[in-house]
Design a protein around this motif. Structure first.
Motif, PDB file in Angstrom:
ATOM      1  N   VAL A  75       0.864  -1.193   0.000  1.00  0.00           N
ATOM      2  CA  VAL A  75       0.000   0.000   0.000  1.00  0.00           C
ATOM      3  C   VAL A  75       0.895   1.235   0.000  1.00  0.00           C
ATOM      4  O   VAL A  75       1.852   1.320   0.770  1.00  0.00           O
ATOM      5  CB  VAL A  75      -0.931  -0.012   1.238  1.00  0.00           C
ATOM      6  N   LYS A  76       0.579   2.174  -0.882  1.00  0.00           N
ATOM      7  CA  LYS A  76       1.374   3.404  -0.986  1.00  0.00           C
ATOM      8  C   LYS A  76       0.956   4.406   0.107  1.00  0.00           C
ATOM      9  O   LYS A  76      -0.192   4.428   0.521  1.00  0.00           O
ATOM     10  CB  LYS A  76       1.159   4.057  -2.350  1.00  0.00           C
ATOM     11  N   HIS A  77       1.899   5.236   0.506  1.00  0.00           N
ATOM     12  CA  HIS A  77       1.585   6.267   1.506  1.00  0.00           C
ATOM     13  C   HIS A  77       0.372   7.098   1.053  1.00  0.00           C
ATOM     14  O   HIS A  77      -0.487   7.440   1.852  1.00  0.00           O
ATOM     15  CB  HIS A  77       2.778   7.208   1.683  1.00  0.00           C
ATOM     16  N   ARG A  78       0.340   7.419  -0.225  1.00  0.00           N
ATOM     17  CA  ARG A  78      -0.727   8.280  -0.746  1.00  0.00           C
ATOM     18  C   ARG A  78      -2.101   7.600  -0.626  1.00  0.00           C
ATOM     19  O   ARG A  78      -3.112   8.268  -0.411  1.00  0.00           O
ATOM     20  CB  ARG A  78      -0.403   8.606  -2.205  1.00  0.00           C
ATOM     21  N   GLN A  79      -2.100   6.260  -0.785  1.00  0.00           N
ATOM     22  CA  GLN A  79      -3.360   5.523  -0.639  1.00  0.00           C
ATOM     23  C   GLN A  79      -3.902   5.659   0.776  1.00  0.00           C
ATOM     24  O   GLN A  79      -5.097   5.852   0.967  1.00  0.00           O
ATOM     25  CB  GLN A  79      -3.116   4.025  -0.880  1.00  0.00           C
ATOM     26  N   VAL A  80      -2.999   5.525   1.777  1.00  0.00           N
ATOM     27  CA  VAL A  80      -3.451   5.625   3.175  1.00  0.00           C
ATOM     28  C   VAL A  80      -3.980   7.036   3.420  1.00  0.00           C
ATOM     29  O   VAL A  80      -5.026   7.239   4.041  1.00  0.00           O
ATOM     30  CB  VAL A  80      -2.308   5.322   4.177  1.00  0.00           C
ATOM     31  N   GLU A  81      -3.222   8.009   2.906  1.00  0.00           N
ATOM     32  CA  GLU A  81      -3.591   9.412   3.115  1.00  0.00           C
ATOM     33  C   GLU A  81      -4.995   9.709   2.573  1.00  0.00           C
ATOM     34  O   GLU A  81      -5.763  10.437   3.199  1.00  0.00           O
ATOM     35  CB  GLU A  81      -2.558  10.294   2.373  1.00  0.00           C
ATOM     36  N   LEU A  82      -5.335   9.142   1.415  1.00  0.00           N
ATOM     37  CA  LEU A  82      -6.573   9.522   0.734  1.00  0.00           C
ATOM     38  C   LEU A  82      -7.748   8.579   0.983  1.00  0.00           C
ATOM     39  O   LEU A  82      -8.865   8.905   0.610  1.00  0.00           O
ATOM     40  CB  LEU A  82      -6.327   9.612  -0.778  1.00  0.00           C
ATOM     41  N   ASP A  83      -7.511   7.423   1.580  1.00  0.00           N
ATOM     42  CA  ASP A  83      -8.574   6.437   1.721  1.00  0.00           C
ATOM     43  C   ASP A  83      -9.685   6.972   2.653  1.00  0.00           C
ATOM     44  O   ASP A  83      -9.436   7.233   3.833  1.00  0.00           O
ATOM     45  CB  ASP A  83      -7.999   5.126   2.280  1.00  0.00           C
ATOM     46  N   GLU A  84     -10.894   7.091   2.102  1.00  0.00           N
ATOM     47  CA  GLU A  84     -12.003   7.680   2.877  1.00  0.00           C
ATOM     48  C   GLU A  84     -12.338   6.843   4.097  1.00  0.00           C
ATOM     49  O   GLU A  84     -12.713   7.368   5.147  1.00  0.00           O
ATOM     50  CB  GLU A  84     -13.261   7.820   1.998  1.00  0.00           C
ATOM     51  N   ARG A  85     -12.197   5.519   3.991  1.00  0.00           N
ATOM     52  CA  ARG A  85     -12.535   4.650   5.132  1.00  0.00           C
ATOM     53  C   ARG A  85     -11.520   4.845   6.251  1.00  0.00           C
ATOM     54  O   ARG A  85     -11.873   4.898   7.418  1.00  0.00           O
ATOM     55  CB  ARG A  85     -12.559   3.175   4.690  1.00  0.00           C
ATOM     56  N   VAL A  86     -10.238   4.984   5.884  1.00  0.00           N
ATOM     57  CA  VAL A  86      -9.201   5.225   6.908  1.00  0.00           C
ATOM     58  C   VAL A  86      -9.430   6.593   7.540  1.00  0.00           C
ATOM     59  O   VAL A  86      -9.366   6.754   8.766  1.00  0.00           O
ATOM     60  CB  VAL A  86      -7.781   5.135   6.298  1.00  0.00           C
ATOM     61  N   ARG A  87      -9.718   7.572   6.713  1.00  0.00           N
ATOM     62  CA  ARG A  87      -9.914   8.937   7.230  1.00  0.00           C
ATOM     63  C   ARG A  87     -11.085   9.012   8.197  1.00  0.00           C
ATOM     64  O   ARG A  87     -11.075   9.792   9.141  1.00  0.00           O
ATOM     65  CB  ARG A  87     -10.141   9.910   6.071  1.00  0.00           C
ATOM     66  N   ALA A  88     -12.105   8.175   7.955  1.00  0.00           N
ATOM     67  CA  ALA A  88     -13.269   8.189   8.851  1.00  0.00           C
ATOM     68  C   ALA A  88     -12.984   7.398  10.132  1.00  0.00           C
ATOM     69  O   ALA A  88     -13.352   7.815  11.229  1.00  0.00           O
ATOM     70  CB  ALA A  88     -14.480   7.595   8.123  1.00  0.00           C
ATOM     71  N   ALA A  89     -12.311   6.256   9.999  1.00  0.00           N
ATOM     72  CA  ALA A  89     -12.135   5.366  11.155  1.00  0.00           C
ATOM     73  C   ALA A  89     -10.961   5.770  12.033  1.00  0.00           C
ATOM     74  O   ALA A  89     -11.008   5.626  13.252  1.00  0.00           O
ATOM     75  CB  ALA A  89     -11.945   3.928  10.664  1.00  0.00           C
TER      76      ALA A  89
END
Ligand code: FAD
Length: 294
Positions: A75-89
């Motif tokens: 998983v790329k850093h940018r994916q973690v940064e932008l993932d809506e599910r991660v941002r919510a949880a």
């Protein structure tokens, strides 16, 4: 005469691990190559085999469940940064990956890469430590999990064996009512690695006292630093200025800060006092504003 450099593209984790087992210390895994290219160019390493893991299936996924977020090693850093599910949880996780370097680096750098590189001046490790994450690795004799508190051993040294591959990391989502922040303090350009970085995770009880506190400090010493006894002393206490200063001063006293071009050891110690307090205050403010979970 130098040995020719062989490049391998295994298509399964088992095949990659078999290559690592065959070549041992002569092999290097290549993920996003952001750190590896620099090490090769500067001749800090001279492997005879490069094992590119970009084609390994299933390691580029983010899974968000009720109580845990699983990040695959690719998983790329940018994916973690932008993932809506991660941002919510778990917004703090997206935020910590979002302050690494610049978009170009974040589009290439991987989760497994930042873990395996074990550079003391990285951002995500402090957050992983405060959140009690577990790193998943696979070697010739199978899979194992390493608690993050036991993963980073020293400068560029981790608990992974030379024939093991990081396959991912599991990050528990703290209970509702918990809030967390990551404070990155830079002394040079805004895209630089941190002089220090502090992650704070806080949950207040209904009476306003501290029910849970976790603080970890990155980039100040060889490995991210966390002191569970100091955290424990805060439980049941009102988070007033005197308490936060006591915790911050405790971290500053205990951490054997290092010198580098981003700040002297003395300066880092002073900054630990400031940023530990600010990070805890920030997490409390975020919790009071209702930004839950962390
Ligand atoms: C200009 C620049 C600025 C940067 N700024 C920051 C910053 O501000 N904050 C920050 O946190 N970081 C920063 N970094 C570091 C960057 O985040 C790391 O270089 C990156 O995370 C490494 O990931 P990668 O996938 O590119 O790893 P690679 O470069 O491919 O590999 C790095 C190391 O990890 C090993 N490796 C990779 N994946 C695995 C795996 N799955 N299993 C076992 N071993 C593995 C490799 O063999 C190598 O030794 C910066 C880097 C650059 C180049």
């Amino acid at each position: 005469m130098t040995e020719p450099l062989a490049l391998y593209h295994p298509t399964s984790v088992e095949a990659a691990v078999a290559l690592l087992d065959e070549f041992g210390d002569d092999a290097k895994v290549v993920a996003g190559a952001t750190a590896l290219t620099i090490m090769l160019r500067q001749r800090l390493i001279a492997p005879t085999a490069l094992i590119s893991i970009g084609r390994l299936p299933g390691l580029d996924r983010i899974e968000v469940r009720d109580d845990v977020i699983e990040l695959g090693a690719l998983v790329k850093h940018r994916q973690v940064e932008l993932d809506e599910r991660v941002r919510a949880a778990l917004p703090v996780l997206a935020e910590a990956f979002g302050v690494v370097a610049n978009v170009r680096v974040r589009n290439a750098a991987t989760v497994g890469g930042v873990l395996a590189e074990s550079d003391y001046a990285s951002d995500p490790p402090a957050v992983f430590l405060a959140l009690d994450a577990e790193v998943d690795v696979q070697g010739p004799s199978g899979r194992r999990s390493i608690p993050i508190a036991e993963f980073f051993l020293a400068f560029y040294e981790t608990a992974i064996e030379p024939n093991e591959l990081v396959t991912g990391i599991r990050v528990p989502i703290p209970p509702a009512g918990t809030a967390a922040v990551y404070e990155k303090f830079v002394t040079r350009s805004s895209e630089d690695r941190p002089c220090i970085g502090v992650a704070a995770v806080v949950r207040l009880a209904d009476d306003g006292t501290i029910a849970d506190l976790r603080v970890s400090v990155g980039a100040a010493a060889e490995t991210p630093q966390r002191f569970t006894d100091l955290e424990g002393e805060a439980i049941g206490q009102t988070p007033d200025d005197a308490l936060l200063r006591r915790i911050a001063d405790g971290y500053a006293e205990r951490i054997e800060t290092l010198d580098d071009m981003r700040g002297s050891a003395w300066y880092r110690t002073e900054m630990v006092k400031v940023w530990v307090r600010r990070a805890i205050e920030g997490a409390i403010a975020r919790g009071r504003a209702g930004a839950t979970p962390a």
